[in-house]
Design a protein around this motif. Structure first.
Motif, PDB file in Angstrom:
ATOM      1  N   LEU A   1       0.836  -1.200   0.000  1.00 42.03           N
ATOM      2  CA  LEU A   1       0.000   0.000   0.000  1.00 42.03           C
ATOM      3  C   LEU A   1       0.876   1.257   0.000  1.00 42.03           C
ATOM      4  CD1 LEU A   1      -3.159   0.258   2.156  1.00 42.03           C
ATOM      5  CD2 LEU A   1      -1.588   2.164   2.133  1.00 42.03           C
ATOM      6  N   SER A   2       1.966   1.202   0.741  1.00 40.60           N
ATOM      7  CA  SER A   2       2.853   2.366   0.839  1.00 40.60           C
ATOM      8  C   SER A   2       3.691   2.568  -0.412  1.00 40.60           C
ATOM      9  CB  SER A   2       3.798   2.213   2.037  1.00 40.60           C
ATOM     10  OG  SER A   2       3.083   2.156   3.232  1.00 40.60           O
TER      11      SER A   2
ATOM     12  N   LEU B   1       2.781   2.883  -3.496  1.00 41.67           N
ATOM     13  CA  LEU B   1       2.178   3.689  -4.566  1.00 41.67           C
ATOM     14  C   LEU B   1       3.036   4.932  -4.809  1.00 41.67           C
ATOM     15  CD1 LEU B   1      -0.349   4.338  -6.398  1.00 41.67           C
ATOM     16  CD2 LEU B   1      -1.156   5.696  -4.477  1.00 41.67           C
ATOM     17  N   GLY B   2       3.463   5.107  -6.049  1.00 41.93           N
ATOM     18  CA  GLY B   2       4.261   6.278  -6.392  1.00 41.93           C
ATOM     19  C   GLY B   2       5.760   6.066  -6.262  1.00 41.93           C
ATOM     20  N   PHE B   3       6.176   4.846  -5.902  1.00 42.24           N
ATOM     21  CA  PHE B   3       7.609   4.542  -5.796  1.00 42.24           C
ATOM     22  C   PHE B   3       7.968   3.396  -6.734  1.00 42.24           C
ATOM     23  CE2 PHE B   3       6.524   6.496  -1.791  1.00 42.24           C
ATOM     24  CZ  PHE B   3       7.608   7.318  -1.525  1.00 42.24           C
TER      25      PHE B   3
END
Lengths: 405, 519
Positions: free
Chosen positions: A139-140, A142-144
């Motif tokens: 979930l964390s 996202l965007g990496f």
């Protein structure tokens, strides 16, 4: 895209608990058959007696299977920025071949779990955690641009802890142990087997963790216990019971035991922030944004409401689950979370959740202890003292090179 | 090069212009940055073929807010601005239904249905009006409420309880969360009438008449009727934006077009300004985004500046469009069976009954476009002849359902097949329509995403569902026009109360920003 590899060894459906790669040896040595589940693995609570295992780790050397600990491999171009956004500490300063202790929070700044980050080599990280964290990691992400792989079951790990642990590993045939500083990672071999050794542990004592391919697990175990066969050192397997004793002495907290992790807390005030756990030293507001920073900044400006503190309890009665009061028969201000009679300190030591008064610890703390005498319940009061430092520390845990035996 | 402003507005859609005008009127120095070559966003008039222009996205005006019109001195009732339009629901037998604000007329309808329509509209417009205190205010937080949150909630409670009265409030609470299909079946007999009303509950959404929540979407549409009668802008929807642009410039707003914002700059949790795609940096005390939630937070701010769960919530917003837009260039006025030329100036819909609408939606659930699409058609060249060469006409069509994620992808074959289905549908009601066709343009939700910079190509920047409305629009943590980034605000359809050419998000955002006092 993050991926999950699941390489559980095939188990029979009747085996409710997963066997560890060390299971054959553990089964042989576990005389009292006192089993428990750790992350679904069949794990010994006690091998023969709690006392012998406790004294092994504090005076010679103990070996414990670490395989069930959750392990995640974090790689990819954004591995470092991803981890830095995940945890409250600054990871950008963690050099390759170094380990650091970390916690991570949800958006509200409440602690989800704690663990360690191993910087294995440039841009290649391993995150070890107490509880399952894959969902939160994905979930964390996202965007990496990051790759997350669960490798809990792909790596066999043994904790080798105690004053003689360096000498034991050296005698077992692993070179270069004496050069490892606390939180260092070294790559070496043991009888031709590739092993990674980190100077880390959960005992507060001198200690190492040995990481290897599960296929080589028994060979690693046998090489270490062969040192005992030679009559050089006493080496004993340690169960989770003795580990719990030494970690409380060392003041290490256990998510899920000493506080509700944010993911499992249902009632509004049952989750805990780093400040409430006495872990303010892990929170770095100078580094780039991390999950929970905004909430923690706001909290840091308010007086503390409560804290998980190290509490010595007078007397010899076990304060298990005891309520805490601000005076004998006064107002209730907290509870004991974990406690142990420390054989080495000859006192009761505990971790306790205590309400603060106007941002300050209460002036006095008393535990109301219920205990039995020949099946008859009695109650008594015991004075408690907050301990600013861990109850037990020893210079040998940090000296490099460690003392030779 | 660095320029400094007190406020930078990302996106010159109608809400951006309205928000900018209010802030400029309050004495602030406001810069609007628009990616496209003209302002207006979804409210624009576009040329799609040499000599032929029509409304680019939105083409029917229903509810440009009365207070906004008054404050910005827009005379919406002026005949040179808009022309009132009823809805005509086309029927294969030529017995078309004409649905007005209060009355419906059709030779096929029973007296009971005619009376029921009047009572139904009155009752439901009452519910819509009862929501007024919520619509025109920052939605109240339910946790850590301040005084204003409590006042808004109290006003809403008062409005529902005493504005509606016991009977109506009870009925409102009964129907508020259910579907329009059940409600219309309770009230009406005529399948044609039910089909026509159901369109207003589902158009623009990924919902069929049987989808729970469609009473709420219908009420949001009806709330428009409490502001102004349904109308067609003269000269296309761009007319609205021209008026708003004029008001903005008069108020002192600086407008730059062709200036696409790439990043919103954040330092220590506070917005510093924006960086354009060209690399130019524009500094500002506060940044107001008129873009959708995903574009604003994931693309422009970036996940590393935000909490993980917040990003997850933003990324989970349902904002994939389900409506395609078609523009037809015609060499003659189309001949719809049973319609006079005057009636062609109205809003025409094809939705013969609720089963038809629900079946159209079924395809969308499985990643297909509708075999028999629901259509909403206008012929704006009848109101403004300059939109097409002399004697020629343009027709603007919203066609649903056309899912953003089409199973086979929106490649040429799918596009051709979908256009074919639409033409065949129109042919049933206007035989020979295709022979008058010179040129057409199809905008799928993917095209809308590309051309209008709306992630997912959704009309409303996100479904107007209960879980994405009010204090949860677009997500909780960004629902009071404020965001987790200090000095960054939302002012577009992604914010409460959502999409449509209403101007309300822009108005409410400006009030919020002025109340915060951090410019």
């Amino acid at each position: 895209m993050p991926t999950q590899t699941n390489s559980h060894p095939a188990t029979d459906f009747r085996e409710v608990l997963q066997p560890s790669p060390f299971q054959t040896r553990i089964d042989e040595q576990c005389l009292v058959q006192d089993w428990m589940s750790w992350n679904g693995y069949k794990t010994a609570r006690v091998f023969d007696t709690l006392a012998s295992e406790y004294f092994a780790v504090r005076s010679t050397c103990s070996v414990m299977d670490l395989t069930p600990m959750e392990k995640y491999r974090i790689t990819g171009p954004d591995a470092q920025t991803f981890l830095n956004r995940l945890v409250t500490r600054d990871i950008s300063t963690l050099k390759p071949r170094r380990v650091t202790y970390v916690i991570w929070c949800n958006d509200e700044g409440k602690v989800l779990d704690d663990g360690t980050i191993f910087h294995l080599s440039e841009g290649d990280y391993r995150l070890c955690s107490q509880h399952h964290q894959l969902d939160w990691l994905l979930l964390s992400s996202l965007g990496f641009d990051v790759n997350i792989e669960q490798e809990t079951h792909n790596i066999a790990a043994l904790a080798v802890q105690g004053p003689t642990s360096c000498s034991v590993l050296t005698a077992a045939g692993i070179a270069g142990m004496e050069q490892l500083k606390p939180f260092d990672i070294g790559y070496s071999t043991l009888n031709g087997i590739d092993v990674m050794v980190s100077r880390t542990g959960f005992t507060g004592d001198l200690g190492y963790e040995v990481w290897a391919d599960p296929a080589n697990a028994l060979a690693v175990w046998d090489a270490i216990f062969a040192v005992k066969e030679k009559g050089l050192f006493d080496i004993r397997p340690m169960g989770l019971g003795a580990l719990d004793m030494v970690r409380i002495e060392a003041g290490f907290i256990m998510p899920g035991d000493d506080f509700n992790t944010a993911e499992t807390a249902i009632r509004a005030d049952r989750d805990r922030s780093p400040f409430e756990l006495g872990l303010a030293w892990l929170v770095n507001f100078e580094k780039p944004y991390f999950t929970g920073k905004k909430a923690l900044l706001a909290e840091s400006k308010k007086p503390a409401k409560r804290r998980l503190v190290r509490l010595s309890v007078e007397g010899n009665k076990s304060p298990t689950d005891a309520f805490l009061y601000d005076a004998k028969g006064g107002s209730r201000i907290g509870t004991i979370k974990s406690c142990v009679w420390s054989p080495i300190l000859k006192t009761n030591v505990s971790l306790a959740d205590v309400e603060f008064v106007k941002g300050k610890p209460p002036a006095s703390i008393w535990a109301e202890i219920y205990y039995q005498k020949e099946l008859e319940w009695r109650a008594t009061w015991a004075k408690c003292t907050i301990s600013a430092k861990p109850f037990w520390t020893h210079p040998r845990s940090s000296v490099t090179p460690p003392n030779k035996f | 090069m660095t320029k400094s402003h007190s406020v930078v507005i990302v996106g010159g859609g109608h809400n951006g212009l309205i928000c900018a005008t209010y802030l400029a009127k309050a004495g602030h120095q406001v810069q609007v940055l628009e990616a496209r070559d003209s302002v207006g966003g979804g409210a624009s008039t576009q040329s799609f073929f040499d000599g032929y222009s029509t409304s680019g996205l939105a083409h029917v005006l229903y509810g440009l807010n009365a207070k906004v019109c008054k404050d910005l001195k827009l005379n919406i009732d002026d005949a040179s601005f808009t022309q009132p339009a009823n809805t005509i629901s086309l029927q294969l037998d030529g017995e078309h239904l004409i649905l007005g604000r209060d009355d419906v007329s059709a030779s096929s309808l029973s007296t009971k249905d005619l009376e029921a329509y009047r009572a139904f509209k009155k009752e439901f417009r009452g519910y819509a009006k009862a929501l007024q205190p919520l619509m025109m205010n920052t939605p109240p937080r339910l946790k850590d409420m301040d005084k204003k949150d409590k006042v808004t909630l109290a006003k809403l409670g008062w409005s529902l309880r005493f504005g509606l009265g016991t009977q109506s409030m009870r009925e409102f609470l009964r129907v508020g969360g259910i579907n329009i299909y059940d409600v219309l079946n309770e009230v009406f007999d005529s399948p044609a009438l039910k089909g026509a009303i159901a369109v207003d509950a589902i158009l623009g959404q990924h919902m069929g008449p049987r989808t729970p929540n469609t009473v709420l979407t219908y009420l949001q549409r009806l709330w428009g009727e409490t502001q102004a009668d349904q109308s067609i802008p003269v000269g296309g929807m761009g007319k609205v934006s021209i008026m708003l642009e004029k008001a903005a410039i008069e108020a002192g707003v600086a407008i730059r077009t062709g200036a696409k914002v790439a990043k919103i700059l954040v330092e220590n949790g506070r917005s510093q300004g924006v960086v354009l795609e060209s690399g130019e940096r524009v500094d500002a005390n506060i940044v107001v985004s008129n873009a959708d939630a995903k574009t604003t937070f994931i693309d422009m701010v970036g996940a590393p500046q935000l909490d993980a769960m917040f990003c997850h919530r933003v990324n989970s917003v349902r904002q994939n469009g389900d409506v395609a837009k078609l523009h037809f260039a015609l060499d003659t006025l189309p001949n719809f069976t049973g319609l006079s030329e005057q009636q062609l100036t109205q809003r025409l819909i094809i939705a013969p009954d609720m089963r038809y609408v629900e079946h159209a939606f079924n395809h969308s659930k499985y990643g297909e476009f509708s075999d028999n699409p629901v259509l909403e058609m206008t012929i704006p060249s009848l109101n403004d002849a300059s939109l097409a060469p002399a004697g020629h006409h343009v027709m603007s069509v919203s066609a649903t359902f056309a899912p953003y994620h089409l199973k086979d992808g929106w490649q040429q074959q799918s596009r051709d097949a979908f256009v074919q289905r639409i033409l065949e549908t129109i042919e049933h009601y206007a035989p020979g329509f295709s022979t008058s066709l010179i040129k057409l343009e199809l905008l799928t939700p993917v095209d809308i995403e590309d051309q209008y910079n709306i992630a997912g190509g959704h009309w409303h920047h996100g479904e107007l569902s209960i879980d994405q409305s009010f204090m949860m629009r677009p997500v909780h943590g960004a629902a009071q026009y404020q965001t987790p980034i200090d000095g960054l605000y939302l002012c577009g359809a992604a914010a409460h109360p959502g999409g449509g050419i209403t101007g309300v998000p822009g108005h409410n955002a400006a009030q919020r920003i002025l109340a915060m006092g951090d410019i």
